[in-house]
Motif scaffolding. Sequence first.
Motif, PDB file in Angstrom:
ATOM      1  N   ARG A 218      -2.156  -0.722  -7.055  1.00  0.00           N
ATOM      2  CA  ARG A 218      -2.966  -1.033  -5.865  1.00  0.00           C
ATOM      3  C   ARG A 218      -2.177  -0.767  -4.592  1.00  0.00           C
ATOM      4  O   ARG A 218      -2.680  -0.193  -3.640  1.00  0.00           O
ATOM      5  CB  ARG A 218      -3.337  -2.525  -5.848  1.00  0.00           C
ATOM      6  CG  ARG A 218      -4.489  -2.875  -6.711  1.00  0.00           C
ATOM      7  CD  ARG A 218      -4.928  -4.331  -6.441  1.00  0.00           C
ATOM      8  NE  ARG A 218      -5.795  -4.746  -7.521  1.00  0.00           N
ATOM      9  CZ  ARG A 218      -5.390  -5.452  -8.576  1.00  0.00           C
ATOM     10  NH1 ARG A 218      -4.135  -5.869  -8.673  1.00  0.00           N
ATOM     11  NH2 ARG A 218      -6.239  -5.752  -9.533  1.00  0.00           N
ATOM     12  N   SER A 219      -0.942  -1.221  -4.596  1.00  0.00           N
ATOM     13  CA  SER A 219      -0.113  -1.131  -3.395  1.00  0.00           C
ATOM     14  C   SER A 219       0.223   0.325  -3.055  1.00  0.00           C
ATOM     15  O   SER A 219       0.180   0.726  -1.884  1.00  0.00           O
ATOM     16  CB  SER A 219       1.159  -1.956  -3.626  1.00  0.00           C
ATOM     17  OG  SER A 219       1.989  -1.868  -2.523  1.00  0.00           O
ATOM     18  N   LEU A 220       0.547   1.130  -4.060  1.00  0.00           N
ATOM     19  CA  LEU A 220       0.887   2.535  -3.804  1.00  0.00           C
ATOM     20  C   LEU A 220      -0.358   3.310  -3.379  1.00  0.00           C
ATOM     21  O   LEU A 220      -0.282   4.207  -2.530  1.00  0.00           O
ATOM     22  CB  LEU A 220       1.558   3.165  -5.027  1.00  0.00           C
ATOM     23  CG  LEU A 220       2.873   2.503  -5.483  1.00  0.00           C
ATOM     24  CD1 LEU A 220       3.482   3.265  -6.654  1.00  0.00           C
ATOM     25  CD2 LEU A 220       3.880   2.378  -4.341  1.00  0.00           C
ATOM     26  N   ALA A 221      -1.514   2.949  -3.934  1.00  0.00           N
ATOM     27  CA  ALA A 221      -2.775   3.583  -3.520  1.00  0.00           C
ATOM     28  C   ALA A 221      -3.059   3.233  -2.061  1.00  0.00           C
ATOM     29  O   ALA A 221      -3.478   4.077  -1.274  1.00  0.00           O
ATOM     30  CB  ALA A 221      -3.914   3.133  -4.423  1.00  0.00           C
ATOM     31  N   ASP A 222      -2.791   1.991  -1.716  1.00  0.00           N
ATOM     32  CA  ASP A 222      -3.000   1.519  -0.346  1.00  0.00           C
ATOM     33  C   ASP A 222      -2.094   2.272   0.635  1.00  0.00           C
ATOM     34  O   ASP A 222      -2.444   2.486   1.788  1.00  0.00           O
ATOM     35  CB  ASP A 222      -2.704   0.017  -0.323  1.00  0.00           C
ATOM     36  CG  ASP A 222      -3.059  -0.620   1.002  1.00  0.00           C
ATOM     37  OD1 ASP A 222      -4.199  -0.409   1.438  1.00  0.00           O
ATOM     38  OD2 ASP A 222      -2.188  -1.287   1.598  1.00  0.00           O
ATOM     39  N   GLU A 223      -0.939   2.692   0.140  1.00  0.00           N
ATOM     40  CA  GLU A 223       0.021   3.445   0.967  1.00  0.00           C
ATOM     41  C   GLU A 223      -0.352   4.935   1.019  1.00  0.00           C
ATOM     42  O   GLU A 223       0.309   5.718   1.680  1.00  0.00           O
ATOM     43  CB  GLU A 223       1.422   3.255   0.368  1.00  0.00           C
ATOM     44  CG  GLU A 223       2.583   3.780   1.188  1.00  0.00           C
ATOM     45  CD  GLU A 223       2.823   3.040   2.496  1.00  0.00           C
ATOM     46  OE1 GLU A 223       2.683   1.801   2.513  1.00  0.00           O
ATOM     47  OE2 GLU A 223       3.141   3.706   3.498  1.00  0.00           O
ATOM     48  N   GLY A 224      -1.401   5.321   0.300  1.00  0.00           N
ATOM     49  CA  GLY A 224      -1.891   6.703   0.416  1.00  0.00           C
ATOM     50  C   GLY A 224      -1.701   7.574  -0.811  1.00  0.00           C
ATOM     51  O   GLY A 224      -2.156   8.718  -0.842  1.00  0.00           O
TER      52      GLY A 224
END
Length: 248
Positions: free
Chosen positions: A25-31
């Motif tokens: 989730r976090s890496l997706a949120d970072e793009g």
Amino acid sequence: TSDTLDGDVALVTGASSGIGAATARSLADEGAAVALAARREERLEELAEEIESAGGEALVVPTDATDESQVRGMVEETVEQLGGLDVLVNNAGVMLLEPIADADPDNWQQMLDLNVQGLMVASQAALGHMQEKGAGDIVNLSSVAGRKAYAGSGGYNASKFGVTAFSEALRQEVVDSDIRVTTIEPGAVDTELAEHIPDEDQKEQIEGMMDEMEPLRPEDIARSIRFAVTQPSHVDINELLIRPTRQE
Ligand code: NDP
């Protein structure tokens, strides 16, 4: 990779729960476009939907990380479908705590096959792609148990000390490129990990420890991983040891 993950591809193993799901989730949120690997496909599908409805891109790659050909296939599928591989998070793991005298050697084998061998094969498979590009991040989940041994934890300790050692050797081997290796060493994190502990005493001890203090949340570790992989390319966060504030 550099400050943001826009346009990058990340592959997270053990993404069906706990630290892996939070990290994806976090890496997706970072793009980043994220490939989600684990055995429980339904969980991965749910997470992929969540990431996509938040505007991200996700790929589900059902994988048993103890199977070498599936691990190689996981990396190849990610590269083919998402167009590359910039960040590999080797997170899949089990913690089958048992005192040595009574331990089932099959449980030791399972920890070595998944926590160590699966991570090593995935790293090797990713390395080929990263070396072509001259850059990339390999993030390996070790543990406090990869630095400190405990009675009742011999097999798990052996696997996590193995992760820490392998990561440092790998770091030295790629030191003439912008490939970075990061070892993450969490203390107690509130996840499904303890549910599979075969020894009842060990299980109670861990659950008791979780009740006595405020453990880390998966998001706390995801934030540390995000921190490491978004550094400027000349900075390699080699190792992060993260305990709950009140853990001994
Ligand atoms: P969880 O049990 O919540 O997650 C473990 C993940 O590993 C799941 O997604 C599971 O997916 C996956 N997994 C298990 N077996 C396999 C397999 N054979 N093939 C592929 N995937 C597999 O635990 P955590 O999130 O806590 O654990 C993540 C990592 O963090 C582990 O390496 C663990 O050792 C490490 N860690 C955890 C700590 C904690 O206190 N929680 C502390 C220190 C380190 P599925 O079952 O769907 O395959």
